[in-house]
Structures are given as C-alpha cells and as structure tokens.
Design an enzyme around this catalytic site. Structure first.
Site, PDB file in Angstrom:
ATOM      1  N   GLU A 252      -0.070  24.729 132.775  1.00 42.83           N
ATOM      2  CA  GLU A 252      -0.609  25.833 133.573  1.00 42.83           C
ATOM      3  C   GLU A 252      -1.339  26.789 132.645  1.00 42.83           C
ATOM      4  O   GLU A 252      -0.855  27.093 131.550  1.00 42.83           O
ATOM      5  CB  GLU A 252       0.479  26.651 134.293  1.00 42.83           C
ATOM      6  CG  GLU A 252       1.166  25.994 135.449  1.00 42.83           C
ATOM      7  CD  GLU A 252       2.189  26.939 136.106  1.00 42.83           C
ATOM      8  OE1 GLU A 252       2.148  28.164 135.832  1.00 42.83           O
ATOM      9  OE2 GLU A 252       3.019  26.447 136.877  1.00 42.83           O
ATOM     10  N   GLU A 301      -2.882  31.936 146.910  1.00 43.95           N
ATOM     11  CA  GLU A 301      -1.651  31.655 147.667  1.00 43.95           C
ATOM     12  C   GLU A 301      -1.004  32.972 148.097  1.00 43.95           C
ATOM     13  O   GLU A 301      -0.301  33.618 147.329  1.00 43.95           O
ATOM     14  CB  GLU A 301      -0.683  30.842 146.809  1.00 43.95           C
ATOM     15  CG  GLU A 301      -1.232  29.494 146.375  1.00 43.95           C
ATOM     16  CD  GLU A 301      -0.289  28.768 145.437  1.00 43.95           C
ATOM     17  OE1 GLU A 301       0.542  27.986 145.922  1.00 43.95           O
ATOM     18  OE2 GLU A 301      -0.381  29.010 144.216  1.00 43.95           O
ATOM     19  N   LYS A 304       2.924  33.647 147.712  1.00 48.94           N
ATOM     20  CA  LYS A 304       3.615  33.692 146.418  1.00 48.94           C
ATOM     21  C   LYS A 304       4.424  34.977 146.296  1.00 48.94           C
ATOM     22  O   LYS A 304       4.023  36.045 146.748  1.00 48.94           O
ATOM     23  CB  LYS A 304       2.598  33.630 145.262  1.00 48.94           C
ATOM     24  CG  LYS A 304       1.985  32.272 145.023  1.00 48.94           C
ATOM     25  CD  LYS A 304       2.960  31.244 144.478  1.00 48.94           C
ATOM     26  CE  LYS A 304       3.418  31.536 143.079  1.00 48.94           C
ATOM     27  NZ  LYS A 304       2.388  31.317 142.074  1.00 48.94           N
ATOM     28  N   GLU A 310      -0.045  37.453 141.473  1.00 56.02           N
ATOM     29  CA  GLU A 310       0.381  36.064 141.640  1.00 56.02           C
ATOM     30  C   GLU A 310      -0.324  35.380 142.807  1.00 56.02           C
ATOM     31  O   GLU A 310      -0.420  34.150 142.854  1.00 56.02           O
ATOM     32  CB  GLU A 310       1.897  35.998 141.855  1.00 56.02           C
ATOM     33  CG  GLU A 310       2.733  36.436 140.666  1.00 56.02           C
ATOM     34  CD  GLU A 310       2.762  35.408 139.553  1.00 56.02           C
ATOM     35  OE1 GLU A 310       2.361  34.247 139.801  1.00 56.02           O
ATOM     36  OE2 GLU A 310       3.171  35.757 138.432  1.00 56.02           O
TER      37      GLU A 310
END
Length: 330
Positions: A252, A301, A304, A310
């Site tokens: 990541e 997203e 999250k 995030e």
C-alpha cells in the site's frame, strides 16, 4: 512488392499494439470496497484492464471479485485476516478460496493479516506456516505466503540504515520464514502519514518525490525522497535479522486528495501518485531494480473509519468511474 506489403503489415501491427495501454509492471492498485455506489466487480476488472493496471490487491477472498478476475490476466494479492482459521484448518481455506479459481485467476501472494498488532502478532507465523503447507499439499506452492506490515513495526527508521524491528521475537522468525520460502515482505509505506504526523516539519517536496532542499546521506546512499528512505529502513531491519535477501513488495502507498488533513489535496495526491508510478521502476538506493508497489486505492471509500482523509485516497470516483485527477499507468 511482397516485402513492401510485409513491412506495411508489420507497421500496422506495431501501431495497433502501441494503441493498447501498457501496464507498468511494478505497479498495482488496491481494490477497496468500503464505499456506496461502487461499480460491479466485473466493471472494476474492466477498468483495471482499460487503464493497463496489471495487479490488484483485495482485502478478503471475495468470491464475486475472484469470479470477475477469471481470465483477466491480473495478478492478485488476497488478504486473509482470520488467523485462527488458518492455523486450525488452512486446508479448508485453500479448498474454498483458491482451488475453485486455479487456472483462471493469477494468485500471486496471500497476505496473512494486514498490520496485525498486539497479542495477535504471535499468530502470524503459525498461520503463515499452516497456509503455506496447505497450498503446497494442494499443488499450489508457487503462490507465496506473506504478511503486510506498517511502518510502526520498526523501532527506528531514521536514518534508513538504523532501521530495526520493534519486536524482533515476532519479526525475526517471520523474515526467516520468508527467506526460506522465497516470499517477499509486504509493507504498507505512506510518506503522507509521516509528513502529517511530523506537523509539516518534513519538507513537502521530499515527501512528494519533488525537488527539495532535503537530502539524506546515509551509509553510502543518498536519499532525495521520503519513500525510498522508509523502504530502505525496512530492508535495514531485515538485514539486522540476518536476511538481507528478502525483497519488499510495497502493498500500500498513496496520498489523500481531500479530508482536511495537512497536505491532503488533489494536487498533492496527483503529484505523489504519478511520481510514485514513475519512480518505483528504479528501486531504492539500497536495492536497485523494479520495486513492486500497490497504490491505495482504486476508489474513494466513504464508509472507511477513522480520520476523514481515509475516505479520500481513491484514484477514481465510484459512481461513474471518472478519475479524481488525471493519472497515467503507461
């Protein structure tokens, strides 16, 4: 005339091939699913293919995603976070999540846990050993078993040569297992978090692979960006465990485009991720050659948890698959 026709045919063929996006071999993208209105798995796989993205990380052995990956040619990292299940019956896990797709899905690595912390770290090695044994028994020993760690697994990381694991009793045996099996250590490497947590005391250009007044000279190596320094700190930690040959796969890395955090902006996210794509084919000062790297993440997203940033690491908007900002993978 025949030679002219042949040459023309070759030229047309070359032009046709040139029109097809070419994947950057060292770059993949993580496929997060914690958002509303995301495309179907089949549409996501088509998006990867249309952008020339040759590798994907998924965070569970999701049957719908694995089904969509059949015949795609996309390399895949599959995470499994239930370490107890792997320790007790990895054979059943392999039968349910690997066996049905073999030959159609290109399993590359299985990540036994993602950023495991606390007492559960004691389960990482037994779970890896159990799963590797089950894969081998089923005839799938070419699928490498690893675990994904974050930078806090290190007790120290600056300068890079000082890198050392915080808990050698856990990570030492893990690294030795990886060395024995020929598997890489998966590492989540985020210069963004280091920059944010330092309150801006780290130069932004150094964090974004941009021109910077910051240069780190360490142990014969010169560092002009934070990503290389962080990756090489992990290499140094493995060297201290006596295993200098274990490679890293950056499982990541990314930069948020919004969310109010220090440095979180569309311009910075585009700069970081494009520079990352352009950079990792060269490796790091300590290890030359392509450094396999996965950008987090394919989509924003909104479900999250945690800091607002995030929710804003995506390269694409889920609702219409439009890019959050221009990015090139080829």
């Amino acid at each position: 005339m025949a030679s002219v026709l042949a040459a023309t045919a070759l030229l047309i063929g070359a032009l046709a091939l040139a029109s097809i996006p070419t994947a950057v071999q060292s770059i993949g993208v993580c496929y997060g699913t914690q958002g509303d209105g995301l495309p179907s798995a089949a549409d996501v796989v088509q998006l990867y293919q249309s952008k020339g993205i040759g590798a994907m990380r998924i965070y569970s052995p999701d049957a719908t995603i694995l089904q969509a990956l059949r015949g795609s040619g996309i390399d895949v990292i599959v995470d499994e976070t239930n370490l107890d299940a792997l320790i007790s019956d990895a054979g059943s896990w392999v039968q349910a999540n690997v066996q049905p797709y073999i030959g159609d899905v290109k399993f590359k690595y299985i990540a036994v846990g993602n950023e495991v912390e606390g007492s559960d770290t004691q389960k990482i090695l037994p779970a890896m050993q159990s799963l590797a044994g089950a894969l081998s028994a089923a005839g799938f020993g070419d699928i490498k078993v690893s675990t994904a760690v974050k930078m806090s697994v290190l007790a120290t990381s600056s300068p890079p040569s000082s890198g050392a694991f915080k808990d050698s009793s856990v990570m030492g045996p893990v690294v030795r297992f990886l060395a024995g099996s020929g598997a890489p250590l998966l590492a989540n490497v985020y210069p963004y978090f280091a920059y944010r947590d330092a309150g801006g005391s780290i130069d932004l250009g150094f964090s974004l692979f941009e021109q910077s007044s910051t240069t780190v000279n360490d142990d014969g190596h010169v560092y002009t960006n934070l990503f290389d320094a962080m990756a090489d700190a992990i290499y140094s930690a493995m060297e201290k465990e006596g295993e200098s040959g274990v490679p890293i796969v950056v499982s990541e890395s990314g930069w948020p485009s919004d969310g109010g955090g220090l440095g979180a902006s569309v311009d910075n996210a585009q700069t970081y991720n494009q520079n990352l794509i352009n950079h990792v084919g060269n490796g790091t000062p300590k290890r030359s050659g392509p450094l396999e790297t996965y950008i987090f993440a394919m989509f924003n997203e909104n479900k999250k948890q945690g800091d607002e940033t995030e929710k804003h690491f995506g390269l694409f908007n889920g609702q219409d698959k439009s890019p959050v900002y221009p990015i090139s993978f080829s």
